[in-house]
Design a protein around this motif. Structure first.
Motif, PDB file in Angstrom:
ATOM      1  N   THR A 246     161.705 -31.318 -99.332  1.00 44.56           N
ATOM      2  CA  THR A 246     161.238 -32.263 -98.331  1.00 44.56           C
ATOM      3  C   THR A 246     161.047 -31.557 -96.997  1.00 44.56           C
ATOM      4  O   THR A 246     161.165 -30.331 -96.899  1.00 44.56           O
ATOM      5  N   THR A 247     160.751 -32.323 -95.965  1.00 46.75           N
ATOM      6  CA  THR A 247     160.534 -31.786 -94.627  1.00 46.75           C
ATOM      7  C   THR A 247     161.393 -32.552 -93.631  1.00 46.75           C
ATOM      8  O   THR A 247     161.876 -33.653 -93.922  1.00 46.75           O
ATOM      9  N   ALA A 248     161.547 -31.992 -92.438  1.00 40.63           N
ATOM     10  CA  ALA A 248     162.307 -32.685 -91.394  1.00 40.63           C
ATOM     11  C   ALA A 248     161.617 -33.990 -91.016  1.00 40.63           C
ATOM     12  O   ALA A 248     162.278 -35.011 -90.776  1.00 40.63           O
ATOM     13  N   ALA A 249     160.285 -33.980 -90.962  1.00 36.89           N
ATOM     14  CA  ALA A 249     159.550 -35.197 -90.618  1.00 36.89           C
ATOM     15  C   ALA A 249     159.836 -36.305 -91.630  1.00 36.89           C
ATOM     16  O   ALA A 249     160.062 -37.474 -91.259  1.00 36.89           O
ATOM     17  N   ASP A 250     159.842 -35.951 -92.910  1.00 35.57           N
ATOM     18  CA  ASP A 250     160.138 -36.951 -93.944  1.00 35.57           C
ATOM     19  C   ASP A 250     161.594 -37.386 -93.900  1.00 35.57           C
ATOM     20  O   ASP A 250     161.919 -38.563 -94.117  1.00 35.57           O
ATOM     21  N   MET A 251     162.496 -36.462 -93.628  1.00 32.50           N
ATOM     22  CA  MET A 251     163.918 -36.807 -93.572  1.00 32.50           C
ATOM     23  C   MET A 251     164.212 -37.790 -92.448  1.00 32.50           C
ATOM     24  O   MET A 251     165.162 -38.571 -92.530  1.00 32.50           O
ATOM     25  N   GLY A 252     163.402 -37.773 -91.397  1.00 33.48           N
ATOM     26  CA  GLY A 252     163.582 -38.763 -90.339  1.00 33.48           C
ATOM     27  C   GLY A 252     163.385 -40.175 -90.872  1.00 33.48           C
ATOM     28  O   GLY A 252     164.156 -41.093 -90.546  1.00 33.48           O
ATOM     29  N   LYS A 253     162.389 -40.367 -91.723  1.00 34.71           N
ATOM     30  CA  LYS A 253     162.138 -41.684 -92.312  1.00 34.71           C
ATOM     31  C   LYS A 253     163.276 -42.076 -93.251  1.00 34.71           C
ATOM     32  O   LYS A 253     163.665 -43.251 -93.327  1.00 34.71           O
ATOM     33  N   TRP A 254     163.810 -41.088 -93.954  1.00 36.26           N
ATOM     34  CA  TRP A 254     164.928 -41.336 -94.874  1.00 36.26           C
ATOM     35  C   TRP A 254     166.183 -41.756 -94.118  1.00 36.26           C
ATOM     36  O   TRP A 254     166.868 -42.701 -94.496  1.00 36.26           O
ATOM     37  N   LEU A 255     166.497 -41.065 -93.045  1.00 41.98           N
ATOM     38  CA  LEU A 255     167.688 -41.395 -92.267  1.00 41.98           C
ATOM     39  C   LEU A 255     167.577 -42.782 -91.647  1.00 41.98           C
ATOM     40  O   LEU A 255     168.563 -43.527 -91.572  1.00 41.98           O
ATOM     41  N   ILE A 256     166.389 -43.140 -91.217  1.00 42.08           N
ATOM     42  CA  ILE A 256     166.196 -44.458 -90.603  1.00 42.08           C
ATOM     43  C   ILE A 256     166.469 -45.571 -91.605  1.00 42.08           C
ATOM     44  O   ILE A 256     167.153 -46.556 -91.303  1.00 42.08           O
ATOM     45  N   THR A 257     165.983 -45.425 -92.831  1.00 42.40           N
ATOM     46  CA  THR A 257     166.243 -46.472 -93.828  1.00 42.40           C
ATOM     47  C   THR A 257     167.709 -46.495 -94.245  1.00 42.40           C
ATOM     48  O   THR A 257     168.261 -47.552 -94.566  1.00 42.40           O
ATOM     49  N   THR A 315     177.757 -43.895 -83.341  1.00 43.14           N
ATOM     50  CA  THR A 315     176.697 -43.814 -82.329  1.00 43.14           C
ATOM     51  C   THR A 315     175.350 -44.326 -82.819  1.00 43.14           C
ATOM     52  O   THR A 315     174.446 -44.563 -82.007  1.00 43.14           O
ATOM     53  N   GLY A 316     175.194 -44.487 -84.133  1.00 45.51           N
ATOM     54  CA  GLY A 316     173.912 -44.907 -84.678  1.00 45.51           C
ATOM     55  C   GLY A 316     172.928 -43.778 -84.867  1.00 45.51           C
ATOM     56  O   GLY A 316     171.782 -44.009 -85.260  1.00 45.51           O
ATOM     57  N   TYR A 317     173.349 -42.541 -84.613  1.00 40.80           N
ATOM     58  CA  TYR A 317     172.452 -41.408 -84.775  1.00 40.80           C
ATOM     59  C   TYR A 317     172.426 -40.921 -86.226  1.00 40.80           C
ATOM     60  O   TYR A 317     173.418 -41.036 -86.951  1.00 40.80           O
ATOM     61  N   GLY A 318     171.288 -40.367 -86.605  1.00 37.92           N
ATOM     62  CA  GLY A 318     171.157 -39.702 -87.891  1.00 37.92           C
ATOM     63  C   GLY A 318     170.701 -38.274 -87.660  1.00 37.92           C
ATOM     64  O   GLY A 318     169.951 -37.999 -86.702  1.00 37.92           O
ATOM     65  N   PHE A 319     171.144 -37.362 -88.516  1.00 37.44           N
ATOM     66  CA  PHE A 319     170.804 -35.944 -88.356  1.00 37.44           C
ATOM     67  C   PHE A 319     170.469 -35.340 -89.720  1.00 37.44           C
ATOM     68  O   PHE A 319     171.104 -35.662 -90.719  1.00 37.44           O
ATOM     69  N   ALA A 320     169.510 -34.440 -89.726  1.00 45.09           N
ATOM     70  CA  ALA A 320     169.260 -33.609 -90.903  1.00 45.09           C
ATOM     71  C   ALA A 320     168.934 -32.209 -90.407  1.00 45.09           C
ATOM     72  O   ALA A 320     168.131 -32.044 -89.479  1.00 45.09           O
ATOM     73  N   VAL A 321     169.577 -31.224 -91.008  1.00 46.81           N
ATOM     74  CA  VAL A 321     169.349 -29.822 -90.664  1.00 46.81           C
ATOM     75  C   VAL A 321     169.094 -29.069 -91.965  1.00 46.81           C
ATOM     76  O   VAL A 321     169.892 -29.168 -92.900  1.00 46.81           O
ATOM     77  N   MET A 322     167.984 -28.338 -92.025  1.00 44.85           N
ATOM     78  CA  MET A 322     167.615 -27.619 -93.246  1.00 44.85           C
ATOM     79  C   MET A 322     167.258 -26.183 -92.892  1.00 44.85           C
ATOM     80  O   MET A 322     166.413 -25.952 -92.022  1.00 44.85           O
ATOM     81  N   ALA A 323     167.906 -25.225 -93.550  1.00 47.95           N
ATOM     82  CA  ALA A 323     167.687 -23.811 -93.252  1.00 47.95           C
ATOM     83  C   ALA A 323     167.121 -23.086 -94.462  1.00 47.95           C
ATOM     84  O   ALA A 323     167.477 -23.396 -95.606  1.00 47.95           O
TER      85      ALA A 323
END
Length: 467
Positions: A246-257, A315-323
């Protein structure tokens, strides 16, 4: 757990970003992290209030391209949360019964241990099925050509414990869950994810097969130098335990849901189920849970890639880090912790440094062992002259310390497997991110064996001449 989701909902609705949690401050921290960790590249997304706060990439890939928020990354065991979601969508549709035996819902699932007949779907996702790397022929199942083939190869396996009585992390659980999705939906696992999970969320760059989305080769750190390497072959395509790309852009949508925002894939009650830890372990369904802070997180570790996802109910924050690099230490988790500290208004610790220190120490040990080995060879005649005439059993005792590294090398995979709670480790795997440790042990063992062998040869020659 309802209180957790209520608190999370409140944070999403009423929460405001800390003064230090701006795109600029996040970017500054991540640029510092790129420098301090020395990672070749990583991508990050931060979400809050149902929106993406920051999504970007840093560094480069093995083909020389700059990493961006759209760079495909392997996320390894982060995939488990996607598999759990796929199962829960079918539970809500009445296609899968969460608390009924897997054997009654999955044709072809047979295990030699009769206790396996009682394993429920919930226990697969909670990692409490009793299945274990120590009771499954991992090499055999990982060479399977499909999830159906994978399932059939479990026929001779056993259980380490009664279902529901012991927690043990085992990829078999989630590959079985992925096969169950296929049986219940009538679709291939990757197709179902694309249509029922990735598609509805707009995750257009995500898949479970590198034939669909192909990431560049990742890296391994060898004594401080990052070397590009192809991913170790294994059960990657179609895997429910670690196959998502996946990508960071896609993971943002995943974290939101996952935080209850955006387009819901399942009811909030189902999110509650996936995010709730069992009594046996702080683990839900594809999510680890920190009991003190409530932080939901799951790491993914492959041989050339690392990743982590996290949600903070506080805090309501979501994070994804991929290396796109893997080493003896996982810097993605420390980067995530730094972002979480920023979100809580704290000053994050600069990530990185441990890898460089560990590998410097290992390099020093390898160099010292090689030096001692050469010295032992050069001084072998003097050593032999000093020990000539001694009983061979006494000489053997003196040589034992130099041969201990060779004994450890012979037992190396089994020793690492034991330290990893029985998870099977192969020689091939030990040449990837543990390479600095493997090389150090190999050099130390060879130095001891060569020096010992030459000393014995010189001693035998001297002994014959004196006779």
């Amino acid at each position: 757990m309802k209180s957790l989701l209520i608190g999370l909902s409140a944070a999403l609705t009423f929460g405001t970003a800390p003064a230090g949690m701006t795109p600029g401050s996040i970017d500054a921290f991540l640029r510092q992290a790129l420098e301090s960790t020395g990672l070749p590249g990583f991508s990050v997304v931060v979400t809050h209030n149902g929106k993406v706060v920051h999504a970007a990439g840093y560094g480069h890939d093995s083909e020389g391209h700059a990493v961006t928020e759209n760079t495909p990354m392997r996320v390894a065991s982060v995939s488990k949360s996607f598999t759990a979601m796929a199962v829960m969508t079918l539970v809500e549709r009445g296609k899968i019964a969460l608390d009924e035996p897997v054997a009654s819902q999955l044709p072809g699932f047979r295990v030699a241990d009769p206790r396996a007949a009682k394993i429920t779907v919930r226990q697969l996702l909670n990692q409490t099925s009793g299945l274990s790397d120590s009771t499954v022929d991992i090499a055999a199942v990982d060479s399977a050509t499909s999830l159906a083939d994978y399932t059939s190869r479990l026929a001779g396996s056993g259980l380490r414990a009664d279902p529901g009585t012991r927690w043990e992390y085992c990829n078999v659980n989630y590959n079985l869950a992925a096969r169950l999705v296929e049986a219940a939906s009538g679709q291939r696992f990757g197709d179902y994810l694309r249509q029922r999970v990735f598609g509805p969320l707009g995750m257009k760059s995500s898949a479970v097969s590198d034939q669909v989305v192909r990431p560049a080769d990742g890296y391994n750190s060898i004594f401080g130098a990052w070397l590009p390497r192809p991913e170790l072959s294994g059960f990657l395509n179609g895997s429910g335990s670690g196959g998502v790309i996946t990508t960071a852009a896609d993971m943002g949508k995943w974290l939101i849901t996952q935080t209850g925002g955006g387009r819901p894939l399942v009811k909030r009650e189902s999110l509650d189920v996936m995010h709730t830890p069992t009594k046996l372990r702080d683990y839900g369904m594809g999510w680890g849970v920190e009991r003190e802070t409530g932080l939901l997180a799951h790491s993914g570790n492959l041989f050339t890639y690392n990743a982590v996802e996290a949600i903070s109910p506080k805090t309501g924050y979501g994070f994804a880090v991929m290396a796109n690099g893997a080493a003896l230490t996982d810097d993605t988790y420390t980067i995530m912790q730094g972002l979480n500290a920023l979100a809580e208004g704290r000053t994050p610790e600069p990530p990185g440094g441990d890898r460089q220190l560990f590998e410097l120490v290992l390099a020093a040990i390898a160099a010292a062992a090689a030096g001692l080995g050469v010295m032992g060879v050069l001084r072998s005649r003097r050593w032999a002259a000093r020990h000539a005439g001694r009983p061979w059993w006494w000489i053997g005792l003196r040589l034992v310390p130099a041969l201990l590294p060779a004994v450890m090398l012979a037992a190396y995979p089994d020793l690492i497997s034991f330290l990893m709670n029985g998870r099977e480790v192969t020689w091939a795997q030990l040449t990837y991110f543990p390479a600095p440790l493997s090389i150090t042990l190999l050099v130390t063992a060879l130095a001891g064996v060569v020096a010992t062998g030459i000393r014995i040869c010189v001693l035998r020659t001297l002994t014959r001449h004196t006779k």
